[in-house]
Write an enzyme that holds these catalytic residues in place. Structure first.
Site, PDB file in Angstrom:
ATOM      1  N   HIS A 141       0.827  -1.217   0.000  1.00  0.00           N
ATOM      2  CA  HIS A 141       0.000   0.000   0.000  1.00  0.00           C
ATOM      3  C   HIS A 141       0.858   1.262   0.000  1.00  0.00           C
ATOM      4  O   HIS A 141       0.506   2.274   0.620  1.00  0.00           O
ATOM      5  CB  HIS A 141      -0.951   0.013   1.200  1.00  0.00           C
ATOM      6  CG  HIS A 141      -1.941  -1.106   1.199  1.00  0.00           C
ATOM      7  ND1 HIS A 141      -3.128  -1.068   0.494  1.00  0.00           N
ATOM      8  CD2 HIS A 141      -1.916  -2.322   1.820  1.00  0.00           C
ATOM      9  CE1 HIS A 141      -3.786  -2.215   0.677  1.00  0.00           C
ATOM     10  NE2 HIS A 141      -3.071  -2.985   1.469  1.00  0.00           N
TER      11      HIS A 141
ATOM     12  N   ASN B 266     -10.116  -2.936   2.349  1.00  0.00           N
ATOM     13  CA  ASN B 266      -9.836  -2.857   0.920  1.00  0.00           C
ATOM     14  C   ASN B 266     -11.105  -2.463   0.167  1.00  0.00           C
ATOM     15  O   ASN B 266     -12.174  -2.314   0.768  1.00  0.00           O
ATOM     16  CB  ASN B 266      -9.314  -4.199   0.394  1.00  0.00           C
ATOM     17  CG  ASN B 266      -7.892  -4.485   0.835  1.00  0.00           C
ATOM     18  OD1 ASN B 266      -7.052  -3.598   0.899  1.00  0.00           O
ATOM     19  ND2 ASN B 266      -7.625  -5.751   1.157  1.00  0.00           N
TER      20      ASN B 266
END
Length: 477
Positions: A55, A127
């Site tokens: 990420h 997510n």
């Protein structure tokens, strides 16, 4: 011997020599005593910190959560009570891409929100998909290795990705989402967010409920085709950042509807699937989403590094009324996320303004790098616990009910008793023919150069979902 020529300024004035014969002015020496220069160079050398292991590429903004639905029967958390408004910071991201990666890449997107509640920070770290590739946390580092660069070629390796996925049938659900139309949203504003894990809520009388959190975009769930994404990347690698920043800057505040799915604690064992399995969804027909409120983003950060790059989200940040579950992936993330921040940002990363709670916090953590607040116990003599100096004490009135556990303590056998095909089949059957054709093409493109043995193994797994799934991908290949 001829006299040494005299140096003059542009205006003709002589430049005097100093006592050591060195010439003053632009031809003079640079000394260590120029501490402003040394400080500037030293700071430049230290401007970069390690990027996130996953990420790394992200886009964030501030906003507010407004609760308009009554779920007080399920939770005593003040942040989730009717009428409460809570400031927040949201950060969206790609999973695999480095800091310099293009925004519009086919990848899972992170969807993390930090709620600055009156009881402390609550982090929802999820997510844009309701499931994940693995259910066993032991496999998570290996999965991430397959998404990063090959140790020899230093290139992304489709072979590693498909080799891992073809050997892990539990990944079928997430793989199907990733290569469907849902796998490439046009911006962070046009994608849903999910807590993904099963969490728990508990109420004033000590009842526990299992819960799934959902954030449904009000901008419309829109996506690119692969060709459209290539065009966008050719124009700008920062398409997500540009869209998000400009939209908020002109006051067109994006919104998401916040929902929960609820499962009474006692009913968990009655389901035909494990409700704590991160590769599974809870069917909406059986667990209808309940509207909680609205999340709105309305302010960009003033300093991206200080407020977005240093933002640290961890599932370990919860508040009374919200807690964890036996979800094994969640239990592992409770440790790994906070530990990643300690490595990347420093021991006291929670003291950084973007991570600090907006309410008083007391603890007995001592010393270490970046400790600018001292001991947060309320009394300098109370640097241990228990103590006789009116130091902070645990609030026993805000304790959640005990979590019963059962079963032998052993390495998790994630293969045993799990159906990895039925929910994927249900998702596949939702797609119309055009959506299926795009799914086949996306997978075929991603398999370019992958050894045939691995491709055939993956086709076998697709056939267990539906024969047409395997046939369609094979034809696209």
């Amino acid at each position: 011997m001829a006299d040494k020529p005299k140096l003059t300024t542009d205006a003709g004035a002589p430049i005097p020599d100093n006592q050591n014969g060195l010439t003053a002015g632009p031809r003079g020496p640079l000394l260590m005593q120029d501490y402003q220069l040394l400080e500037k160079l030293a700071h430049q050398n230290r401007e970069r910190i390690p990027e996130r292991a996953v990420h790394a590429k992200g886009w964030g903004a501030y906003g507010i959560l407004r609760v308009t639905g009554d779920i007080s029967r399920y939770t005593c958390a003040r942040v989730l009570q009717m009428g409460v408004e809570t400031p927040l910071l949201a950060r969206f991201s790609t999973v695999a891409g480095e800091l310099g990666a293009a925004d519009a890449e086919r990848d899972v997107r992170g969807f993390a929100v930090k709620f600055y509640t009156e009881e402390g920070n609550w982090d929802m770290v999820g997510n844009n998909t309701p499931v994940f590739f693995v259910r066993d946390p032991y496999k998570f580092p290996d999965f991430i290795h397959t998404q990063k660069r090959h140790p020899r070629t230093h290139l992304r390796s489709p072979t590693a990705m498909w080799d891992f996925w073809s050997l892990c049938p539990e990944s079928l659900h997430q793989v199907t989402i990733l290569f469907s139309d849902r796998g490439l949203p046009i911006s962070p504003l046009h994608m849903n967010g999910y807590g993904s894990h099963t969490y728990s809520l508990w109420n004033q009388v000590g009842e526990r409920f299992w819960v799934k959190f959902h954030f449904k975009t009000q901008q419309g769930h829109r996506h690119y085709t692969n060709t459209e994404a290539e065009t966008v990347v050719g124009q700008s690698r920062e398409s997500y950042q540009e869209t998000m920043y400009r939209t908020i800057e002109v006051g067109d505040c994006p919104k998401w509807t916040v929902q929960v799915q609820i499962l009474p604690e006692a009913d968990a064992g009655q389901l035909p699937f494990d409700p704590f399995d991160l590769t599974k969804v809870w069917p909406h027909a059986e667990f209808p989403p309940i509207d909680v409120g609205t999340m709105e983003l309305n302010r960009n950060a003033e300093d991206y590094f200080a407020e977005i790059e240093q933002a640290a989200f961890s599932p370990s940040n919860i508040v009374p009324g919200i807690s964890f579950s036996p979800d094994k992936m969640l239990q592992a993330r409770i440790f790994s996320y906070a530990d990643a921040h300690r490595h990347r940002l420093g021991t006291h990363y929670e003291s950084l303004p973007v991570n600090a709670p907006r309410c008083p916090v007391h603890n007995y953590y001592r010393d270490g790098e970046m400790n600018s607040t001292g001991i947060r116990s309320g009394n300098p003599d109370a640097f241990y616990e228990p103590n006789s100096f009116s130091g902070a004490e645990e609030d026993r009135t805000a304790m959640e009910p005990p979590l019963p556990v059962s079963g032998a303590a052993d390495r998790y056998d994630h293969r045993k008793g799990n159906d990895d095909y039925s929910q994927v089949r249900a998702l596949y059957n939702l797609f119309d023919e055009e959506q299926k054709q795009r799914l086949y093409r996306n997978i075929a493109e991603a398999m370019a150069g992958v050894p045939d043995e691995i491709v055939q193994r993956q086709l076998t797994e697709f056939s267990k979902v539906h024969p047409d799934y395997a046939t369609g991908v094979n034809a696209a290949l």
